[in-house]
Write a protein that holds these residues in place. Structure first.
Motif, PDB file in Angstrom:
ATOM      1  N   ALA A 295       0.832  -1.205   0.000  1.00 12.28           N
ATOM      2  CA  ALA A 295       0.000   0.000   0.000  1.00 12.28           C
ATOM      3  C   ALA A 295       0.869   1.260   0.000  1.00 12.28           C
ATOM      4  N   ASN A 296       1.897   1.260   0.858  1.00 12.51           N
ATOM      5  CA  ASN A 296       2.743   2.453   0.929  1.00 12.51           C
ATOM      6  C   ASN A 296       3.567   2.649  -0.335  1.00 12.51           C
ATOM      7  N   LEU A 297       3.987   1.531  -0.932  1.00 11.47           N
ATOM      8  CA  LEU A 297       4.797   1.641  -2.146  1.00 11.47           C
ATOM      9  C   LEU A 297       3.954   2.235  -3.280  1.00 11.47           C
ATOM     10  N   ARG A 298       2.707   1.778  -3.379  1.00  9.91           N
ATOM     11  CA  ARG A 298       1.824   2.320  -4.411  1.00  9.91           C
ATOM     12  C   ARG A 298       1.587   3.809  -4.166  1.00  9.91           C
ATOM     13  N   ARG A 299       1.373   4.124  -2.896  1.00  9.04           N
ATOM     14  CA  ARG A 299       1.149   5.530  -2.552  1.00  9.04           C
ATOM     15  C   ARG A 299       2.371   6.369  -2.944  1.00  9.04           C
ATOM     16  N   TRP A 300       3.564   5.778  -2.745  1.00  6.71           N
ATOM     17  CA  TRP A 300       4.798   6.498  -3.108  1.00  6.71           C
ATOM     18  C   TRP A 300       4.816   6.800  -4.609  1.00  6.71           C
ATOM     19  N   LEU A 301       4.445   5.786  -5.414  1.00  7.98           N
ATOM     20  CA  LEU A 301       4.469   5.989  -6.862  1.00  7.98           C
ATOM     21  C   LEU A 301       3.382   6.963  -7.296  1.00  7.98           C
ATOM     22  N   GLU A 302       2.254   6.962  -6.586  1.00  7.32           N
ATOM     23  CA  GLU A 302       1.144   7.825  -6.981  1.00  7.32           C
ATOM     24  C   GLU A 302       1.302   9.247  -6.465  1.00  7.32           C
ATOM     25  N   MET A 313      12.268  13.088  -5.864  1.00  5.51           N
ATOM     26  CA  MET A 313      11.879  12.155  -6.925  1.00  5.51           C
ATOM     27  C   MET A 313      10.826  12.826  -7.811  1.00  5.51           C
ATOM     28  N   ILE A 314      11.305  13.295  -8.967  1.00  4.49           N
ATOM     29  CA  ILE A 314      10.411  14.004  -9.879  1.00  4.49           C
ATOM     30  C   ILE A 314      10.184  13.112 -11.096  1.00  4.49           C
ATOM     31  N   ALA A 316       6.701  11.626 -13.765  1.00  4.86           N
ATOM     32  CA  ALA A 316       5.260  11.522 -13.982  1.00  4.86           C
ATOM     33  C   ALA A 316       4.944  10.112 -14.462  1.00  4.86           C
ATOM     34  N   LEU A 317       3.937   9.466 -13.892  1.00  6.01           N
ATOM     35  CA  LEU A 317       3.623   8.081 -14.237  1.00  6.01           C
ATOM     36  C   LEU A 317       2.128   7.937 -14.509  1.00  6.01           C
ATOM     37  N   THR A 318       1.805   7.094 -15.510  1.00  4.49           N
ATOM     38  CA  THR A 318       0.392   6.806 -15.762  1.00  4.49           C
ATOM     39  C   THR A 318      -0.033   5.639 -14.868  1.00  4.49           C
ATOM     40  N   LYS A 319      -1.348   5.423 -14.800  1.00  5.30           N
ATOM     41  CA  LYS A 319      -1.873   4.342 -13.973  1.00  5.30           C
ATOM     42  C   LYS A 319      -1.305   2.983 -14.423  1.00  5.30           C
ATOM     43  N   ASP A 320      -1.249   2.768 -15.750  1.00  2.00           N
ATOM     44  CA  ASP A 320      -0.724   1.492 -16.273  1.00  2.00           C
ATOM     45  C   ASP A 320       0.741   1.300 -15.909  1.00  2.00           C
ATOM     46  N   GLN A 321       1.513   2.385 -16.009  1.00  2.00           N
ATOM     47  CA  GLN A 321       2.926   2.284 -15.644  1.00  2.00           C
ATOM     48  C   GLN A 321       3.066   1.933 -14.169  1.00  2.00           C
ATOM     49  N   ILE A 322       2.239   2.552 -13.340  1.00  2.00           N
ATOM     50  CA  ILE A 322       2.316   2.264 -11.907  1.00  2.00           C
ATOM     51  C   ILE A 322       1.980   0.799 -11.638  1.00  2.00           C
ATOM     52  N   ASP A 323       0.949   0.280 -12.337  1.00  2.00           N
ATOM     53  CA  ASP A 323       0.591  -1.138 -12.151  1.00  2.00           C
ATOM     54  C   ASP A 323       1.759  -2.039 -12.541  1.00  2.00           C
ATOM     55  N   ALA A 324       2.390  -1.722 -13.688  1.00  2.00           N
ATOM     56  CA  ALA A 324       3.512  -2.541 -14.149  1.00  2.00           C
ATOM     57  C   ALA A 324       4.688  -2.450 -13.170  1.00  2.00           C
ATOM     58  N   LEU A 325       4.964  -1.227 -12.705  1.00  2.00           N
ATOM     59  CA  LEU A 325       6.063  -1.041 -11.749  1.00  2.00           C
ATOM     60  C   LEU A 325       5.790  -1.806 -10.458  1.00  2.00           C
ATOM     61  N   MET A 326       4.543  -1.734  -9.979  1.00  2.00           N
ATOM     62  CA  MET A 326       4.204  -2.436  -8.739  1.00  2.00           C
ATOM     63  C   MET A 326       4.428  -3.935  -8.903  1.00  2.00           C
ATOM     64  N   ALA A 327       4.018  -4.466 -10.063  1.00  2.00           N
ATOM     65  CA  ALA A 327       4.153  -5.907 -10.289  1.00  2.00           C
ATOM     66  C   ALA A 327       5.620  -6.320 -10.174  1.00  2.00           C
ATOM     67  N   TYR A 328       6.505  -5.513 -10.740  1.00  2.00           N
ATOM     68  CA  TYR A 328       7.921  -5.900 -10.709  1.00  2.00           C
ATOM     69  C   TYR A 328       8.599  -5.526  -9.388  1.00  2.00           C
ATOM     70  N   LEU A 329       8.349  -4.307  -8.910  1.00  2.00           N
ATOM     71  CA  LEU A 329       9.024  -3.855  -7.675  1.00  2.00           C
ATOM     72  C   LEU A 329       8.741  -4.802  -6.503  1.00  2.00           C
ATOM     73  N   MET A 330       7.490  -5.289  -6.423  1.00  2.00           N
ATOM     74  CA  MET A 330       7.123  -6.153  -5.295  1.00  2.00           C
ATOM     75  C   MET A 330       7.915  -7.465  -5.289  1.00  2.00           C
ATOM     76  N   LYS A 331       8.514  -7.806  -6.428  1.00  2.00           N
ATOM     77  CA  LYS A 331       9.291  -9.060  -6.494  1.00  2.00           C
ATOM     78  C   LYS A 331      10.755  -8.880  -6.088  1.00  2.00           C
ATOM     79  N   LEU A 332      11.177  -7.614  -5.968  1.00  2.00           N
ATOM     80  CA  LEU A 332      12.600  -7.354  -5.732  1.00  2.00           C
ATOM     81  C   LEU A 332      12.981  -7.609  -4.277  1.00  2.00           C
ATOM     82  N   LYS A 333      12.995  -8.868  -3.898  1.00  2.00           N
ATOM     83  CA  LYS A 333      13.277  -9.236  -2.512  1.00  2.00           C
ATOM     84  C   LYS A 333      14.776  -9.161  -2.220  1.00  2.00           C
TER      85      LYS A 333
END
Ligand SMILES: [Cu+2]
Length: 333
Positions: A295-302, A313-314, A316-333
């Motif tokens: 939740a916080n990571l998504r909020r950070w991107l939004e 951190m300047i 601009a991201l679209t909703k689709d880009q944020i979804d794609a970023l979330m999918a990958y970032l969440m895997k970076l363990k």
């Protein structure tokens, strides 16, 4: 009425003490040798000051009551000038106290300076202060991470600190004293943590709009846990599987992020932003000020300017880009 007052006083004192117990950060609960030395010095000064305070205040109150103006007193009381005994006592007393404090302070300063036998460190960390987050590089281990410092318990840790922009100050009260983090100059700090645990700290030098969100998290772990952490940090970033994850990775490595962030490049020289390779192995982010979860990571991107106003951190991201970023970032363990 009297009871109400005393009960609420007790309640307040209780609240105050509850605030002290077990809370990190507090320099009153040291978990390293140097933090313990400093805490002892603090206690010595506190006790001395308390004794002086009680002595002076009780003499004052005694004299106010004993020599108060009574209904039958006439004119001025007897005046005393130039009593050399008194003058000697109130000059020599404070000088002696200051001398004692001086000796204790110098002893403590010597004790916390880099001890001879640790001239060889077990772990070296290069710390770089940025507005408003901390970069932690382990030059011998080829690791770059941010905000969350990992060290093994009982090992001699040498921190070399400098800054990428303004003056910061590194302070984890339970492990170390404050040390200035200055651009163009490397300061060194040694410590050895006594106990496994998580210790919080803070940048202790006002460094701009978001100084309050420039915190530090130190994770002191067993040698095995540390070795496992090191092994994981040295791994290359997880490869994306789904199309969405692939798109997320592309945005990071070839799109909107790589002008500031690094991914899988521990050799990169002074990046402007935290390394993302093992982002999700950390419990906190954004200058160790927020829990790192979905939740916080998504909020950070939004909406990061709302979360941490003024941060650098300047993008601009679209909703689709944020979804794609979330999918990958969440895997970076
Ligand atoms: Cu700072």
């Amino acid at each position: 009425m009297k009871h109400v007052v005393s009960i609420s006083m007790l309640f307040l004192v209780g609240l105050f003490l509850a605030g002290c117990a077990g809370q990190s950060p507090t320099f009153l609960q040291p978990y390293s040798l140097i933090a313990a030395d400093e805490s002892n010095l603090y206690t010595i000064i506190l006790v001395m000051a308390a004794v002086v305070f009680l002595l002076v205040e009780s003499l004052l109150v005694y004299n106010i009551v004993r020599f108060r103006r009574r209904s039958d007193s006439k004119g001025e009381p007897r005046q005393i000038y130039g009593n050399w005994r008194l003058e000697f006592v109130w000059s020599a007393g404070p000088v002696l106290l200051v001398l004692i404090l001086f000796v204790f302070t110098v002893t403590t300063m010597n004790a916390i300076a880099a001890p001879e036998q640790t001239a060889k460190s077990d772990v070296n960390v290069h710390i770089i202060g940025h507005q408003w987050w901390w970069e932690f590089d382990y030059p011998d281990l080829n690791i770059k991470t941010a905000n969350e410092l990992h060290v093994p318990v009982g090992a001699a840790i040498r921190l070399n600190l400098n800054s990428a922009d303004v003056i910061h100050s590194f302070w984890v009260p339970q492990l170390s004293h404050k040390i200035d983090v200055i651009p163009g100059q490397t300061n060194t700090l040694w410590f050895r943590a006594d106990q496994v645990g998580v210790y919080d700290g803070h940048c202790a030098e006002f460094c701009g709009a978001n100084h309050a969100n420039m915190r530090i998290r130190v994770v002191v772990e067993t040698a095995d846990q540390f070795a496992a952490w090191v092994k994981n940090q040295q791994e290359p970033p997880v490869q994306p599987v789904t199309d969405q994850e692939k798109e997320g990775q592309l945005i990071i490595t070839q799109g909107a992020c790589n002008s500031c962030h690094t991914l899988g490049d521990a050799e990169a020289v002074s990046p402007i932003a935290p390394d993302l390779t093992h982002l999700m192995s950390r419990a906190v982010f954004g200058g160790a000020s927020f829990d790192l979860n979905e939740a916080n990571l998504r909020r950070w991107l939004e909406d990061r300017q709302d979360m941490k106003p003024g941060n650098d951190m300047i993008v601009a991201l679209t909703k689709d880009q944020i979804d794609a970023l979330m999918a990958y970032l969440m895997k970076l363990k």
